[in-house]
Design a protein around this motif. Structure first.
Motif, PDB file in Angstrom:
ATOM      1  N   ARG A 130      36.518  23.412 -14.079  1.00 53.32           N
ATOM      2  CA  ARG A 130      37.363  22.215 -14.118  1.00 53.32           C
ATOM      3  C   ARG A 130      38.856  22.528 -14.203  1.00 53.32           C
ATOM      4  N   PRO A 131      39.323  23.330 -15.177  1.00 50.95           N
ATOM      5  CA  PRO A 131      40.770  23.579 -15.246  1.00 50.95           C
ATOM      6  C   PRO A 131      41.320  24.254 -13.991  1.00 50.95           C
ATOM      7  N   HIS A 132      40.551  25.177 -13.424  1.00 49.22           N
ATOM      8  CA  HIS A 132      41.009  25.873 -12.214  1.00 49.22           C
ATOM      9  C   HIS A 132      41.015  24.930 -11.009  1.00 49.22           C
ATOM     10  N   THR A 133      40.017  24.044 -10.957  1.00 45.79           N
ATOM     11  CA  THR A 133      39.948  23.079  -9.857  1.00 45.79           C
ATOM     12  C   THR A 133      41.143  22.137  -9.896  1.00 45.79           C
ATOM     13  N   LEU A 134      41.433  21.589 -11.092  1.00 43.70           N
ATOM     14  CA  LEU A 134      42.546  20.652 -11.224  1.00 43.70           C
ATOM     15  C   LEU A 134      43.877  21.327 -10.931  1.00 43.70           C
ATOM     16  N   SER A 135      44.074  22.514 -11.460  1.00 41.83           N
ATOM     17  CA  SER A 135      45.335  23.221 -11.230  1.00 41.83           C
ATOM     18  C   SER A 135      45.535  23.536  -9.751  1.00 41.83           C
ATOM     19  N   THR A 136      44.466  23.996  -9.104  1.00 39.24           N
ATOM     20  CA  THR A 136      44.548  24.313  -7.671  1.00 39.24           C
ATOM     21  C   THR A 136      44.820  23.068  -6.847  1.00 39.24           C
ATOM     22  N   LEU A 137      44.141  21.976  -7.185  1.00 41.24           N
ATOM     23  CA  LEU A 137      44.307  20.739  -6.437  1.00 41.24           C
ATOM     24  C   LEU A 137      45.729  20.193  -6.566  1.00 41.24           C
ATOM     25  N   LEU A 138      46.258  20.190  -7.791  1.00 38.43           N
ATOM     26  CA  LEU A 138      47.622  19.692  -7.983  1.00 38.43           C
ATOM     27  C   LEU A 138      48.638  20.585  -7.269  1.00 38.43           C
ATOM     28  N   GLY A 139      48.390  21.880  -7.283  1.00 45.49           N
ATOM     29  CA  GLY A 139      49.273  22.793  -6.556  1.00 45.49           C
ATOM     30  C   GLY A 139      49.225  22.541  -5.065  1.00 45.49           C
ATOM     31  N   LEU A 140      48.030  22.223  -4.561  1.00 43.75           N
ATOM     32  CA  LEU A 140      47.874  21.917  -3.137  1.00 43.75           C
ATOM     33  C   LEU A 140      48.639  20.656  -2.766  1.00 43.75           C
ATOM     34  N   LEU A 141      48.542  19.618  -3.604  1.00 44.33           N
ATOM     35  CA  LEU A 141      49.250  18.368  -3.331  1.00 44.33           C
ATOM     36  C   LEU A 141      50.760  18.584  -3.310  1.00 44.33           C
ATOM     37  N   ALA A 142      51.248  19.383  -4.267  1.00 39.62           N
ATOM     38  CA  ALA A 142      52.690  19.614  -4.367  1.00 39.62           C
ATOM     39  C   ALA A 142      53.224  20.453  -3.210  1.00 39.62           C
ATOM     40  N   SER A 143      52.413  21.377  -2.712  1.00 43.27           N
ATOM     41  CA  SER A 143      52.903  22.312  -1.682  1.00 43.27           C
ATOM     42  C   SER A 143      52.617  21.876  -0.254  1.00 43.27           C
ATOM     43  N   SER A 144      51.696  20.919  -0.078  1.00 43.74           N
ATOM     44  CA  SER A 144      51.326  20.518   1.282  1.00 43.74           C
ATOM     45  C   SER A 144      51.720  19.093   1.634  1.00 43.74           C
ATOM     46  N   GLY A 145      51.879  18.225   0.623  1.00 41.90           N
ATOM     47  CA  GLY A 145      52.246  16.841   0.892  1.00 41.90           C
ATOM     48  C   GLY A 145      51.102  15.963   1.352  1.00 41.90           C
ATOM     49  N   ILE A 146      49.863  16.452   1.337  1.00 42.95           N
ATOM     50  CA  ILE A 146      48.745  15.619   1.774  1.00 42.95           C
ATOM     51  C   ILE A 146      48.408  14.601   0.693  1.00 42.95           C
ATOM     52  N   HIS A 202      55.680  12.755  -2.376  1.00 41.64           N
ATOM     53  CA  HIS A 202      57.080  12.398  -2.174  1.00 41.64           C
ATOM     54  C   HIS A 202      57.969  13.629  -2.344  1.00 41.64           C
ATOM     55  N   GLY A 203      57.669  14.410  -3.374  1.00 38.11           N
ATOM     56  CA  GLY A 203      58.471  15.601  -3.630  1.00 38.11           C
ATOM     57  C   GLY A 203      58.429  16.586  -2.480  1.00 38.11           C
ATOM     58  N   PHE A 204      57.250  16.743  -1.875  1.00 32.95           N
ATOM     59  CA  PHE A 204      57.116  17.646  -0.724  1.00 32.95           C
ATOM     60  C   PHE A 204      58.002  17.169   0.419  1.00 32.95           C
ATOM     61  N   ALA A 205      57.946  15.862   0.727  1.00 30.94           N
ATOM     62  CA  ALA A 205      58.727  15.320   1.844  1.00 30.94           C
ATOM     63  C   ALA A 205      60.224  15.478   1.606  1.00 30.94           C
ATOM     64  N   VAL A 206      60.668  15.175   0.386  1.00 31.53           N
ATOM     65  CA  VAL A 206      62.096  15.289   0.068  1.00 31.53           C
ATOM     66  C   VAL A 206      62.556  16.740   0.138  1.00 31.53           C
ATOM     67  N   ALA A 207      61.733  17.658  -0.380  1.00 34.53           N
ATOM     68  CA  ALA A 207      62.099  19.079  -0.345  1.00 34.53           C
ATOM     69  C   ALA A 207      62.208  19.584   1.090  1.00 34.53           C
ATOM     70  N   ARG A 208      61.309  19.106   1.968  1.00 33.09           N
ATOM     71  CA  ARG A 208      61.347  19.537   3.372  1.00 33.09           C
ATOM     72  C   ARG A 208      62.626  19.040   4.066  1.00 33.09           C
ATOM     73  N   ILE A 209      62.976  17.768   3.830  1.00 36.19           N
ATOM     74  CA  ILE A 209      64.168  17.202   4.447  1.00 36.19           C
ATOM     75  C   ILE A 209      65.424  17.878   3.901  1.00 36.19           C
ATOM     76  N   ARG A 210      65.447  18.129   2.565  1.00 39.76           N
ATOM     77  CA  ARG A 210      66.599  18.797   1.964  1.00 39.76           C
ATOM     78  C   ARG A 210      66.791  20.196   2.543  1.00 39.76           C
ATOM     79  N   ALA A 211      65.682  20.908   2.754  1.00 41.02           N
ATOM     80  CA  ALA A 211      65.762  22.257   3.323  1.00 41.02           C
ATOM     81  C   ALA A 211      66.332  22.221   4.738  1.00 41.02           C
ATOM     82  N   TRP A 212      65.935  21.204   5.505  1.00 43.28           N
ATOM     83  CA  TRP A 212      66.478  21.082   6.867  1.00 43.28           C
ATOM     84  C   TRP A 212      67.982  20.864   6.841  1.00 43.28           C
TER      85      TRP A 212
END
Length: 266
Positions: A130-146, A202-212
């Motif tokens: 459970r802890p590894h699943t949740l941590s991995t999932l949240l990391g995926l959401l933050a890094s991929s924007g899905i 939202h954070g993923f999208a903003v970070a991508r636009i800021r990087a551009w």
């Protein structure tokens, strides 16, 4: 159109959207309700804007202007498609009900995301996945924007997930996320929405636009690509990040100043 033709056109429209990979969800239910409303009101041959307006407003007062505008938007997309093959279809203006001002998104800082992932790893039971699943999932959401729902539907071909009951459901994920955020003392700030799973998107999208912007890339030219990647039905949903995020407005202002100083020359 003859009686029943509108329903046939709707089925063809829904089939096309599904074939193209567009997630319909509640939109399909709303469109079926719209067609039923139009047919029950004796619509024959053409659909005028008044019928669409009446349907959009035929909800509880609790729905508010935002909910009515969203219903109108769903109907407009179908009618725009229909107008290409059926003469006399009126597509109501997108501003007929006005556009309520959307509150700016909550954006996690890099430090808050790190704390969130560490807190997820500390969840119980520690001897479980459970802890590894949740941590991995949240990391995926933050890094991929899905979207959270999209992440939960991901499959790994060499893992027999069907042999076990699902480890996560969207409601359980959201409940756990809110407990983590509350425990870390992370709250809405500067009039933003409260933190949610979609805040990572939202954070993923903003970070991508800021990087551009920082890389000197033409953001206006690349936004349609980001819109497709994020699965936005309308490009305006992606452009919203520019107007809703002060940091991006500052980047856009600096980009325009540089453009003006050079006279548009690169």
């Amino acid at each position: 159109m003859k009686p029943g033709d509108l329903s046939l056109h709707l089925e063809a429209y829904l089939a096309l959207k599904k074939a193209l990979g567009f997630p319909l969800g509640a939109r399909e239910r709303l469109l079926r309700d719209f067609v039923a409303f139009a047919e029950s009101n004796g619509v024959r041959g053409t659909i005028n804007a008044q019928v669409t307006f009446d349907w959009a407003c035929s909800v509880s007062d609790r729905c508010g202007i935002s909910g009515r505008a969203a219903r109108l938007s769903v109907a407009r997309q179908f009618l725009s498609h229909l107008s290409a093959v059926v003469p006399g279809i009126e597509v109501p203006s997108a501003t007929l009900l006005g556009r309520p001002r959307r509150r700016k998104p909550f954006l996690f800082s890099a430090e808050e995301i790190s704390r969130l992932l560490r807190a997820a790893l500390s969840l119980r039971p520690q001897a479980s996945l459970r802890p590894h699943t949740l941590s991995t999932l949240l990391g995926l959401l933050a890094s991929s924007g899905i979207r959270p729902g999209e992440a939960l539907k991901l499959k790994v071909g060499d893992v027999l997930l069907d042999l076990d009951p699902p480890r996560l459901q969207i409601q359980a994920l959201n409940d756990t996320f809110q407990k983590l955020v509350s425990g870390l003392g992370i709250q809405a700030r500067d009039g933003s929405r409260k933190p949610s799973l979609n805040s990572l998107r939202h954070g993923f999208a903003v970070a991508r636009i800021r990087a551009w912007y920082q890389q000197g890339i033409d953001v206006r030219a690349r936004l349609p690509e980001l819109s497709v990647y994020l699965g936005h039905v309308e490009p305006t949903h992606t452009y919203w990040y520019l107007t809703a995020t002060p940091e991006l407005l500052s980047e856009a202002a600096r980009s325009f100043a540089a453009y003006a100083i050079t006279g548009g020359e690169q």
